[in-house]
Design an enzyme around this catalytic site. Structure first.
Site, PDB file in Angstrom:
ATOM      1  CG  HIS A 164     -24.583  23.835  78.884  1.00 53.50           C
ATOM      2  ND1 HIS A 164     -25.181  22.781  78.675  1.00 53.50           N
ATOM      3  CD2 HIS A 164     -24.429  24.375  77.494  1.00 53.50           C
ATOM      4  CE1 HIS A 164     -25.525  22.331  77.634  1.00 53.50           C
ATOM      5  NE2 HIS A 164     -25.031  23.524  76.589  1.00 53.50           N
ATOM      6  CD  GLU A 210     -27.294  21.427  73.745  1.00 53.78           C
ATOM      7  OE1 GLU A 210     -27.313  20.876  74.879  1.00 53.78           O
ATOM      8  OE2 GLU A 210     -26.717  22.420  73.399  1.00 53.78           O
ATOM      9  CB  SER A 229     -24.008  20.112  81.867  1.00 54.31           C
ATOM     10  OG  SER A 229     -24.999  20.745  80.968  1.00 54.31           O
TER      11      SER A 229
END
Length: 303
Positions: A164, A210, A229
């Site tokens: 990530h 994000e 991710s």
């Protein structure tokens, strides 16, 4: 299961008097009953705990199993990125040129990303306090874990891991516009004095850096590290309730971090993203949430 909130679901770390380090995994973690994995996590966390700021990140001798996890994720995400990621992220993959056949060292990521945008990576054993994590972005420093998810489930993790941090944020930080958004977030965090304002900032960051989405060439694509991710969630984001940018809504919205995000916020273009989101971070201060609420109240009153 969906991705995690940055800074919330890192596994707690304890260092004992005898020098051993224990990482306390959640009951549903794939590695919670694997003694070898638990020992490995403690070993990697201990190196980060004893790292001295200003020195290179401690090297990790990754195992063949860990390299295989990295290879698997890179192979499976690549076609999804080509279809669903913003072109600036794809360009950053080419510019940063991280290896896909082995796990890169943090020092290597720092050298490659730093050569493009100046961002470097410091090792973290797990949770970094919000004020430190966001404030460091002003110095173009990103705190990154060095451990990998359990090999039994290479396409899933209940916590932020190196995949990530690097495939999400690391490559993203190799794209100048997205690196600038992170830096502006850091400048804002340094200005803020109240914890309420810092939490507001963190939520806006969550819904942009994000889990942000953006229009490009007539399609909805993503630039958010959590989506970039996530093998599962990147395929589902176009089915979310996609809304226009609304900073009051973003900064006050409660969300369930254990499921795919049902509500996302869209920028109309890269220029719109930088003007709107970059402008928000550039101007934010402790009074920003109250001003947005007052503006929203006046707008309702005038309708």
């Amino acid at each position: 299961m969906g991705m995690f909130e940055e800074g919330q679901l890192y596994s707690p770390v304890t260092e004992h008097e005898d020098g051993t380090v224990t990482v306390h995994l959640a009951p549903n973690h794939p590695g919670v009953n694997d003694p070898a994995y638990l020992a490995r996590r403690g070993e990697i966390a201990k190196a980060a705990l004893h790292w001295e700021p200003g020195t290179p990140a401690p090297p990790v001798a990754y195992t063949e199993a860990e390299h295989e996890v990295w290879r698997t994720v890179c192979r499976e995400l690549a076609p999804k990125h080509r279809r669903l990621a913003h072109s600036a992220y794809l360009d950053a993959w080419d510019a940063v040129a991280l290896p896909t056949d082995r796990v890169p060292q943090l020092t290597e990521v720092s050298e490659r990303v730093g050569a493009v945008t100046g961002f470097t990576f410091d090792p973290a054993p797990g949770l970094v306090p919000l004020r430190q994590f966001y404030g460091s972005l002003a110095d173009r420093t990103f705190h990154s874990t060095q451990y990998l998810r359990h090999p039994a489930e290479p396409l899933y993790t209940p916590e932020p891991d190196l995949i990530h941090e690097i495939i999400g944020h690391g490559v993203m930080l190799g794209a100048p516009p997205f690196a600038e958004l992170h830096r502006l977030t850091g400048d804002a965090a340094r200005r803020l004095e109240t914890e309420d304002a810092l939490r507001f900032l963190a939520k806006v960051f969550w819904f942009t850096c994000e889990f942000g989405v953006i229009e490009e060439a007539g399609e909805l694509r993503t630039y958010g590290a959590g989506l970039l991710s996530s093998f599962g969630e990147i395929e589902e984001f176009r089915a979310a309730d996609v809304r226009e940018l609304d900073f009051l809504d973003m900064g006050t919205r409660e969300y369930d971090i254990t499921h795919y995000q049902p509500i996302l916020y869209r920028a109309r273009s890269l220029e719109h993203l930088m003007d709107a989101v970059g402008g928000f971070f550039a101007a934010m201060d402790d009074d920003t949430p109250a001003r947005l609420e007052a503006d929203a109240g006046r707008a309702v009153h005038h309708v």
